[in-house]
Scaffold this motif. Structure first.
Motif, PDB file in Angstrom:
ATOM      1  N   PRO A 184     -34.184 -18.375  43.063  1.00 61.06           N
ATOM      2  CA  PRO A 184     -33.412 -17.595  44.053  1.00 61.06           C
ATOM      3  C   PRO A 184     -32.151 -18.320  44.512  1.00 61.06           C
ATOM      4  CG  PRO A 184     -35.759 -17.504  44.552  1.00 61.06           C
ATOM      5  CD  PRO A 184     -35.607 -18.499  43.432  1.00 61.06           C
ATOM      6  N   GLY A 185     -31.043 -17.614  44.449  1.00 57.64           N
ATOM      7  CA  GLY A 185     -29.776 -18.154  44.915  1.00 57.64           C
ATOM      8  C   GLY A 185     -29.009 -18.974  43.905  1.00 57.64           C
ATOM      9  N   HIS A 186     -29.590 -19.215  42.712  1.00 60.99           N
ATOM     10  CA  HIS A 186     -28.916 -20.081  41.740  1.00 60.99           C
ATOM     11  C   HIS A 186     -27.969 -19.323  40.809  1.00 60.99           C
ATOM     12  CE1 HIS A 186     -31.601 -23.927  41.897  1.00 60.99           C
ATOM     13  NE2 HIS A 186     -31.307 -23.464  43.098  1.00 60.99           N
ATOM     14  N   LEU A 187     -28.159 -18.024  40.642  1.00 62.20           N
ATOM     15  CA  LEU A 187     -27.240 -17.234  39.828  1.00 62.20           C
ATOM     16  C   LEU A 187     -26.206 -16.624  40.759  1.00 62.20           C
ATOM     17  CD1 LEU A 187     -26.321 -15.985  37.171  1.00 62.20           C
ATOM     18  CD2 LEU A 187     -27.974 -14.125  37.547  1.00 62.20           C
ATOM     19  N   LYS A 188     -25.015 -17.163  40.712  1.00 62.04           N
ATOM     20  CA  LYS A 188     -23.944 -16.715  41.614  1.00 62.04           C
ATOM     21  C   LYS A 188     -22.969 -15.836  40.838  1.00 62.04           C
ATOM     22  CE  LYS A 188     -24.143 -20.698  44.747  1.00 62.04           C
ATOM     23  NZ  LYS A 188     -25.425 -21.208  44.218  1.00 62.04           N
ATOM     24  N   ALA A 189     -22.640 -14.702  41.441  1.00 64.28           N
ATOM     25  CA  ALA A 189     -21.783 -13.729  40.766  1.00 64.28           C
ATOM     26  C   ALA A 189     -20.446 -14.330  40.368  1.00 64.28           C
ATOM     27  CB  ALA A 189     -21.580 -12.515  41.670  1.00 64.28           C
ATOM     28  N   GLU A 190     -19.913 -15.206  41.240  1.00 63.36           N
ATOM     29  CA  GLU A 190     -18.584 -15.762  40.938  1.00 63.36           C
ATOM     30  C   GLU A 190     -18.609 -16.727  39.755  1.00 63.36           C
ATOM     31  OE1 GLU A 190     -20.321 -18.125  44.462  1.00 63.36           O
ATOM     32  OE2 GLU A 190     -20.255 -16.045  43.727  1.00 63.36           O
ATOM     33  N   ASP A 191     -19.758 -17.317  39.494  1.00 62.67           N
ATOM     34  CA  ASP A 191     -19.870 -18.247  38.367  1.00 62.67           C
ATOM     35  C   ASP A 191     -20.374 -17.571  37.105  1.00 62.67           C
ATOM     36  OD1 ASP A 191     -19.050 -20.367  39.972  1.00 62.67           O
ATOM     37  OD2 ASP A 191     -21.096 -20.778  40.651  1.00 62.67           O
ATOM     38  N   GLY A 234     -33.846  -9.087  23.961  1.00 61.54           N
ATOM     39  CA  GLY A 234     -35.149  -9.497  23.474  1.00 61.54           C
ATOM     40  C   GLY A 234     -36.207  -9.248  24.529  1.00 61.54           C
ATOM     41  N   ASN A 235     -37.459  -9.431  24.171  1.00 59.98           N
ATOM     42  CA  ASN A 235     -38.535  -9.194  25.132  1.00 59.98           C
ATOM     43  C   ASN A 235     -38.493 -10.166  26.307  1.00 59.98           C
ATOM     44  OD1 ASN A 235     -39.438 -10.757  22.643  1.00 59.98           O
ATOM     45  ND2 ASN A 235     -41.030 -11.391  24.078  1.00 59.98           N
ATOM     46  N   HIS A 236     -38.048 -11.416  26.081  1.00 61.32           N
ATOM     47  CA  HIS A 236     -38.049 -12.399  27.161  1.00 61.32           C
ATOM     48  C   HIS A 236     -36.899 -12.195  28.145  1.00 61.32           C
ATOM     49  CE1 HIS A 236     -41.414 -14.986  26.178  1.00 61.32           C
ATOM     50  NE2 HIS A 236     -41.095 -14.845  24.906  1.00 61.32           N
ATOM     51  N   GLU A 237     -35.995 -11.283  27.848  1.00 62.48           N
ATOM     52  CA  GLU A 237     -34.920 -10.994  28.799  1.00 62.48           C
ATOM     53  C   GLU A 237     -35.471 -10.456  30.122  1.00 62.48           C
ATOM     54  OE1 GLU A 237     -32.632 -12.734  26.829  1.00 62.48           O
ATOM     55  OE2 GLU A 237     -32.980 -11.080  25.448  1.00 62.48           O
ATOM     56  N   PHE A 238     -36.693  -9.924  30.110  1.00 61.29           N
ATOM     57  CA  PHE A 238     -37.246  -9.250  31.277  1.00 61.29           C
ATOM     58  C   PHE A 238     -38.167 -10.146  32.107  1.00 61.29           C
ATOM     59  CE2 PHE A 238     -36.222  -6.285  27.938  1.00 61.29           C
ATOM     60  CZ  PHE A 238     -35.489  -5.318  28.601  1.00 61.29           C
ATOM     61  N   ASN A 239     -38.340 -11.402  31.691  1.00 59.87           N
ATOM     62  CA  ASN A 239     -39.316 -12.265  32.361  1.00 59.87           C
ATOM     63  C   ASN A 239     -38.982 -12.570  33.808  1.00 59.87           C
ATOM     64  OD1 ASN A 239     -40.177 -14.349  29.452  1.00 59.87           O
ATOM     65  ND2 ASN A 239     -40.747 -12.277  29.985  1.00 59.87           N
ATOM     66  N   SER A 275     -33.674  -6.947  38.139  1.00 62.40           N
ATOM     67  CA  SER A 275     -32.495  -7.242  38.961  1.00 62.40           C
ATOM     68  C   SER A 275     -31.769  -8.471  38.446  1.00 62.40           C
ATOM     69  CB  SER A 275     -32.907  -7.439  40.423  1.00 62.40           C
ATOM     70  OG  SER A 275     -33.442  -6.255  40.956  1.00 62.40           O
ATOM     71  N   PHE A 276     -32.531  -9.503  38.084  1.00 64.42           N
ATOM     72  CA  PHE A 276     -31.909 -10.710  37.545  1.00 64.42           C
ATOM     73  C   PHE A 276     -31.182 -10.400  36.243  1.00 64.42           C
ATOM     74  CE2 PHE A 276     -31.832 -14.391  34.774  1.00 64.42           C
ATOM     75  CZ  PHE A 276     -31.312 -15.371  35.606  1.00 64.42           C
ATOM     76  N   LEU A 277     -31.829  -9.630  35.362  1.00 69.91           N
ATOM     77  CA  LEU A 277     -31.205  -9.303  34.080  1.00 69.91           C
ATOM     78  C   LEU A 277     -29.925  -8.504  34.284  1.00 69.91           C
ATOM     79  CD1 LEU A 277     -31.143  -9.167  31.002  1.00 69.91           C
ATOM     80  CD2 LEU A 277     -32.694  -7.197  31.132  1.00 69.91           C
ATOM     81  N   ALA A 289     -45.288  -5.874  32.632  1.00 71.23           N
ATOM     82  CA  ALA A 289     -45.605  -4.689  33.417  1.00 71.23           C
ATOM     83  C   ALA A 289     -45.273  -4.880  34.890  1.00 71.23           C
ATOM     84  CB  ALA A 289     -47.084  -4.330  33.248  1.00 71.23           C
ATOM     85  N   MET A 290     -45.447  -6.101  35.401  1.00 69.48           N
ATOM     86  CA  MET A 290     -45.191  -6.315  36.826  1.00 69.48           C
ATOM     87  C   MET A 290     -43.720  -6.077  37.182  1.00 69.48           C
ATOM     88  SD  MET A 290     -45.245 -10.436  37.346  1.00 69.48           S
ATOM     89  CE  MET A 290     -44.799 -10.229  39.068  1.00 69.48           C
ATOM     90  N   HIS A 291     -42.831  -6.229  36.198  1.00 73.34           N
ATOM     91  CA  HIS A 291     -41.406  -5.989  36.432  1.00 73.34           C
ATOM     92  C   HIS A 291     -40.973  -4.577  36.015  1.00 73.34           C
ATOM     93  CE1 HIS A 291     -40.857 -10.148  37.439  1.00 73.34           C
ATOM     94  NE2 HIS A 291     -41.122 -10.581  36.234  1.00 73.34           N
TER      95      HIS A 291
END
Length: 631
Positions: free
Chosen positions: A87-94, A113-118, A122-124, A186-188
């Protein structure tokens, strides 16, 4: 020769100079920006986009016309990916640093790929905003029918023929991923995303795309299988190649190399030339180990462009000489600087101490005797789940736990875990549990537990008593991560029996039974008895094709990951001493028989202390061969 079925006329007497078009592929990068092993805190010359980047630039310099694609599994797969996803490490400006790196290499398109959803949708969605190149995926969409990303795209490019004449070429690109993502994550994704079969999606969307393009490229995040198509197949690249209208198939997901010996002998597959159903195809390993290259010779006939010829290859970033890794590519400076701050922060994050261990933790002998790493995972999973099940309908069921080794050699990896007694860091625990799986609990019958173990035992070759020469114990086509050890029961494995299942989960020997003397609390397991089984979301969703799995068996999906459970357990305990009690053993054969395994030189000291092992000559690829007697 691969010929485009849309253009049957291969010439009309006016042989124009051909266009040579180079198509390049990366796949399953799994956040390996750098040639770095975060688990051992050292350079790793076998991986890294920074190394592949050098191959990409060299390959581009050799060809006047080229495009670059990625085939998915990009943002997850190592601690750098986990760190950026905090949380908080992916910054839109970067922006997401992997996509920033790929932007610098000028990718033309990619698929998911399948791991894109792990890490969740929202993160993806936020991460994809960093990509300056389009993503395509034809067989996944939101529940309202809106595609996650465009299903296909037509890239218009100027190309130059051998005479120097410039042409406008339309390259159609369509993408596919394993439809199992809605189960594995499934949880996502439950109630938010739906998927369709890869081939069905191709039949729906390829004809219209074919009509709008000159060359059609399929980015297929899926492996290669020649087993009869079932529908909803995870590894469908060959079935996709059989569909008309597709010129080129880029494969992936399986973490293997094609063309190459991995797929020798499969019907419809030319593993030397790189052909699936006669069409050019490549699969470039994993973690940035290879670059896939397909060179097309395009000619124009009365109906338009067609593929007159093609050559396929995979270019590695390293080779092995006498067991040593020799780098074949250097770091690309432009890529190296892309994520340096996150890279250094990840190294510091991984060095934090979580606890300590009284015993060494290693996976050298996972397939021979009790494995302390699997014992730790199982203990942590049981500890985590017990309070969650308390008071539920499943809380009264006998509780079992299934753990699998991610680094124990074998197919997909020659890596092992080797942690001495003493402090345990976050790096150590992430090394033991590599993936960001999520805790799940299933309800299984005793019969399903036995079949689960039968599928797990496929990792062993059939050993024939009476043969005087040592026999190889481990099958060459089964990954280590499909060898589950189930804590809470005890059992024997009879490797003199044929495997009941194939590696793909097909029942092939109904009369064969490798699992013997299956007991719970010392009493033979009743086939009709119910158990609660702790595992991860991948296995719970059917990954690996094990009995007792699937959404209808799920009784609990935990809020945390399996690795988080291990970290919390170690932190809570402070000091751990994993149980080395025997969960499974080899059944005694009718007469003594000698088998062998191969271990890296790093295992020599520990192997030398193991009375059952005898070192022999004959190890391959720098590994040492050890024999032992089943009796």
């Amino acid at each position: 020769m691969s010929v485009n079925p849309a253009f049957p006329e291969e010439g009309d007497g006016r042989e124009a100079p051909p266009v040579r078009l180079r198509l390049m592929e990366t796949s399953d990068l799994h956040m390996f920006v750098y040639a770095w092993d975060y688990y051992r805190a050292c350079e790793d010359n076998t991986v890294g986009l920074a190394r592949v980047a050098s191959l990409i630039r060299a390959a581009r310099a050799e060809s006047e016309n080229s495009l670059l694609f990625d085939n998915g599994d990009i943002v997850q797969g190592n601690p750098l990916g986990d760190y950026i996803a905090l949380p908080g490490h992916l910054k839109a400006e970067d922006g997401h640093r992997m996509f920033r790196a790929m932007n610098r290499l000028g990718y033309d398109a990619a698929t998911l790929g399948n791991h894109e959803f792990n890490y969740g949708l929202s993160f993806l969605e936020e991460a994809l905003r960093s990509a300056d190149f389009p993503f395509v995926c034809a067989n996944a969409e939101y529940v309202d029918g809106t595609p996650l990303v465009p299903r296909e795209i037509v890239l218009e490019r100027e190309v130059t023929d051998k005479a120097g004449q410039v042409h406008q070429l339309r390259i159609g690109v369509i993408g596919f991923l394993p439809p199992q993502i809605v189960i594995w994550d499934a949880m996502h994704l439950a109630g938010r995303v739906t998927t369709t079969d890869i081939v069905e999606a191709a039949r729906r969307y390829v004809p219209a795309l074919r009509a709008r393009c000159d060359v059609l490229v399929a980015l297929c995040h899926s492996g290669i299988s020649s087993a009869p198509r079932q529908g909803g197949d995870e590894n469908a690249a060959l079935y996709l190649a059989e569909e008309p209208g597709i010129d080129v198939v880029f494969a992936g997901h399986a973490h293997r190399v094609f063309p190459g010996p991995d797929y020798d002998g499969l019907a419809g597959v030319d593993a030397q030339a790189g052909r699936l159903a006669g069409k050019p195809a490549v699969m470039p390993g994993f973690w940035g180990s290879h670059l896939g290259v397909i060179d097309l010779e395009l000619r124009i006939g009365v109906s338009g462009w067609y593929v007159a010829d093609s050559q396929c290859e995979v270019r590695p970033v390293y080779k092995r000489e006498s067991g040593a890794v020799v780098p074949l590519a250097r770091d690309d400076a432009l890529i190296v600087e892309t994520a340096l701050s996150e890279h250094e922060a990840t190294i510091a994050w991984m060095a934090r101490q979580a606890g300590e261990t009284e015993l060494p933790l290693n996976t050298y002998f996972t397939f021979l005797q009790p494995d302390p790493c699997l014992a730790l995972i199982n203990a942590a999973q049981l500890w985590y789940v017990r309070p969650l099940l308390a008071g539920t309908d499943a809380g009264s069921l006998p509780l079992l736990s299934a753990a699998t080794p991610f680094k124990a050699g074998g197919l997909s990896s020659d890596a092992f875990v080797d942690i001495p007694a003493g402090p345990l860091t976050m790096r150590d625990l992430a090394n033991i549990y590599t993936f960001t799986n999520t805790i799940c609990v299933l309800r299984c019958s005793g019969a399903e537990v036995k079949e689960w173990l039968e599928k797990s035992a496929v990792v062993f070759n059939r050993i024939v008593p009476g043969v005087t020469v040592p026999q190889r114990l481990l099958a060459s086509d089964v990954p280590a991560y499909n060898f589950d050890v189930i804590a809470g029961v005890t059992y024997a494995i009879d490797v003199t029996q044929p495997a009941r299942y194939t590696a793909a989960g097909m029942l092939v020997c109904p009369d064969a039974h490798r699992i013997r003397d299956l007991r719970f609390d010392g009493v033979p397991v009743d086939p009709d008895q119910s158990f609660a089984m702790v595992t991860n979301n991948y296995r719970a969703g059917g990954g690996g094709h094990f009995a007792g799995t699937g959404s209808d068996h799920v009784v609990l999906t935990g809020p945390d990951g399996n690795r988080d459970a291990v970290i919390r357990y170690v932190t809570h305990q402070g000091s751990i001493s994993p149980s080395l009690e025997t969960v499974w053993r080899f059944a005694c054969p009718s007469e003594p028989v000698t088998v062998f395994v191969e271990l890296p030189p790093a295992a020599a000291v520990l192997a030398g202390r193991n009375e059952m092992l005898q070192r022999e000559d004959g190890g391959e690829d720098g590994f040492d061969r050890y024999t032992f007697v089943l009796s």
